[in-house]
Write a protein that holds these residues in place. Structure first.
Motif, PDB file in Angstrom:
ATOM      1  N   GLY A 144     -11.313   1.205   8.294  1.00 62.11           N
ATOM      2  CA  GLY A 144     -10.562   1.747   7.162  1.00 62.11           C
ATOM      3  C   GLY A 144     -11.474   2.208   6.045  1.00 62.11           C
ATOM      4  O   GLY A 144     -11.244   3.256   5.424  1.00 62.11           O
ATOM      5  N   VAL A 145     -12.547   1.442   5.776  1.00 60.61           N
ATOM      6  CA  VAL A 145     -13.505   1.831   4.723  1.00 60.61           C
ATOM      7  C   VAL A 145     -14.208   3.134   5.094  1.00 60.61           C
ATOM      8  O   VAL A 145     -14.398   4.017   4.248  1.00 60.61           O
ATOM      9  N   LYS A 178     -13.049   5.503   7.009  1.00 59.17           N
ATOM     10  CA  LYS A 178     -12.063   6.585   6.855  1.00 59.17           C
ATOM     11  C   LYS A 178     -11.895   6.952   5.380  1.00 59.17           C
ATOM     12  O   LYS A 178     -11.771   8.135   5.034  1.00 59.17           O
ATOM     13  N   ILE A 179     -11.871   5.940   4.521  1.00 63.43           N
ATOM     14  CA  ILE A 179     -11.770   6.201   3.084  1.00 63.43           C
ATOM     15  C   ILE A 179     -12.952   7.028   2.604  1.00 63.43           C
ATOM     16  O   ILE A 179     -12.792   7.989   1.837  1.00 63.43           O
ATOM     17  N   LEU A 218     -12.858  10.608   0.760  1.00 59.26           N
ATOM     18  CA  LEU A 218     -13.432  10.793  -0.568  1.00 59.26           C
ATOM     19  C   LEU A 218     -14.486  11.896  -0.586  1.00 59.26           C
ATOM     20  O   LEU A 218     -14.635  12.616  -1.576  1.00 59.26           O
ATOM     21  N   LEU A 242      -5.052   8.873   2.523  1.00 57.69           N
ATOM     22  CA  LEU A 242      -5.443   7.600   1.919  1.00 57.69           C
ATOM     23  C   LEU A 242      -4.286   6.604   1.926  1.00 57.69           C
ATOM     24  O   LEU A 242      -4.486   5.404   2.157  1.00 57.69           O
ATOM     25  N   ILE A 255      -4.070   4.981   5.301  1.00 58.16           N
ATOM     26  CA  ILE A 255      -5.146   4.003   5.499  1.00 58.16           C
ATOM     27  C   ILE A 255      -4.783   2.691   4.807  1.00 58.16           C
ATOM     28  O   ILE A 255      -4.943   1.606   5.373  1.00 58.16           O
ATOM     29  N   TRP A 256      -4.261   2.783   3.589  1.00 58.20           N
ATOM     30  CA  TRP A 256      -3.888   1.570   2.863  1.00 58.20           C
ATOM     31  C   TRP A 256      -2.684   0.884   3.499  1.00 58.20           C
ATOM     32  O   TRP A 256      -2.559  -0.340   3.436  1.00 58.20           O
ATOM     33  N   ASP A 267      -5.048  -2.985  -4.289  1.00 60.14           N
ATOM     34  CA  ASP A 267      -3.847  -2.193  -4.038  1.00 60.14           C
ATOM     35  C   ASP A 267      -2.843  -2.334  -5.174  1.00 60.14           C
ATOM     36  O   ASP A 267      -2.183  -1.373  -5.562  1.00 60.14           O
ATOM     37  N   THR A 312      -6.831   6.469  -5.221  1.00 66.39           N
ATOM     38  CA  THR A 312      -8.230   6.901  -5.161  1.00 66.39           C
ATOM     39  C   THR A 312      -9.144   5.876  -5.808  1.00 66.39           C
ATOM     40  O   THR A 312     -10.199   5.520  -5.266  1.00 66.39           O
ATOM     41  N   SER A 327      -9.424   2.887  -3.667  1.00 67.08           N
ATOM     42  CA  SER A 327     -10.270   3.166  -2.503  1.00 67.08           C
ATOM     43  C   SER A 327     -11.746   3.086  -2.865  1.00 67.08           C
ATOM     44  O   SER A 327     -12.556   2.515  -2.126  1.00 67.08           O
TER      45      SER A 327
END
Length: 348
Positions: free
Chosen positions: A231-232, A234-235, A239, A250, A253-254, A294, A301, A304
């Motif tokens: 996930g990180v 992908k973030i 970005l 995003l 992903i969250w 979160d 953003t 993230s």
């Protein structure tokens, strides 16, 4: 494809899957995955509580269903179509399948496969967190008692070994970096299971039982860690390159990260095996970080960026500390195995 078309394709697929006769038996994990997606599609989120008097099978179904909370009916239907197609490819179809089901031209699996393939290509923002979905199922498996384990092993032929049918869930292929931690755990577990099956001796099997349960918990640790860092990454891609170029959202992903948080917290519940609770405890700092970011940032953003920064600073925890703790868990399971072997030898 409209929501109405997706619902119609979903209903056709459900009918087909009820009559589908796989060439090899699907794993309990995969069967529960389809069950959970079907329940989420037709009944929405699972209830927040479940009776303690329920059987182990009912609890496994409930836990699998709960991992899909938050998915809309349409999203769950799309994932059901994708997962059922995957299982048909993996397990094949028996030659004595009903020919009318196989050869349907418009409403049969061929049409459904093409429809679900178009669904996948039309909506690349829908992910299938198979690893996350497996966590509650592995927790249920780790609750297997010594007596149940001995009975199951004694009734299992070597060609039907459970671990031998397992696969890495997070990597794109077995040779990928993300698949390596899972593949290592599965490899070790296969050796333990092969020894248990070949021994024919309940004393040896009792000795290996804690090791089997600990490896199930280490698999949970591997899945959770890989999912978090996937996930990180992908973030970071979003970005740097933007959501339009990467085709990744995003918010999606969250959503997956929050599913991971709920699964890890479920592993810490009192009814889970001690090894699952220990692994869940080791993962809690990361899941609390995800939850706090979160809820604490108004912008996805900013949250993230904060997650990437914090996990980068604490990379040592996942690279060194958690694997070291996993090694000691295996070592203590070996020591515990001697105790259970003595108990079995004494006939207690």
């Amino acid at each position: 494809m409209s929501d109405r078309d997706i619902a119609a394709t979903f209903r056709q697929k459900v009918v087909f899957m009820k009559s589908w006769k796989p060439a090899s038996m699907p794993s309990n994990r995969d069967r529960l995955e389809l069950y959970a997606l079907h329940k989420q599609s037709v009944s929405s989120d699972a209830p927040s509580s479940f009776p303690n008097s329920a059987s182990a099978a009912e609890k496994a179904k409930y836990n699998a269903w709960r991992t899909k909370s938050g998915l809309s009916a349409t999203e769950a239907m799309k994932l059901y179509l994708q997962e059922s197609d995957r299982q048909i490819r993996v397990y094949g179809s028996s030659s004595n399948n009903n020919n009318n089901n196989i050869k349907q031209a418009t409403n049969g699996p061929s049409a459904i496969r093409s429809s679900s393939a178009s669904i996948a290509s039309e909506d690349s923002t829908v992910s299938t967190p198979r690893g996350i979905a497996a966590i509650p199922l592995l927790c249920a498996a780790a609750n297997e008692s010594r007596t149940a384990y001995l009975r199951r092993i004694s009734q299992t032929p070597s060609d039907a070994a459970w671990w031998a049918r397992q696969e890495a869930l997070c990597g794109e292929n077995p040779s990928s970096v993300f698949a390596f931690p899972e593949s290592l755990v599965i490899f070790l577990a296969k050796q333990v299971e092969a020894l248990s099956l070949a021994s024919g001796n309940n004393v040896i099997r009792a000795f290996l039982w804690p090791l089997h349960n600990s490896l199930l918990s280490l698999w949970i640790m591997a899945i959770a860690s890989i999912t978090l860092f996937d996930g990180v990454l992908k973030i970071l891609k979003v970005l740097v390159w933007g959501a339009r170029r990467t085709g990744i959202s995003l918010s999606l992903i969250w959503k997956d990260l929050n599913l991971l948080v709920s699964s890890v917290h479920a592993a810490c519940e009192p009814q889970q095996a001690i090894t699952c609770r220990l692994v869940g405890l080791g993962l809690l700092p990361a899941t609390y970080t995800v939850s706090l970011l979160d809820k604490g940032f108004p912008s996805v953003t900013l949250a993230s960026v904060g997650l990437v920064a914090l996990l980068t600073m604490n990379l040592w925890y996942f690279v060194f500390l958690l694997p070291w703790a996993g090694f000691w868990m295996l070592w203590f399971s070996v020591l515990a195995g001697f105790s259970f072997a003595v108990i079995e030898f004494a006939g207690a």
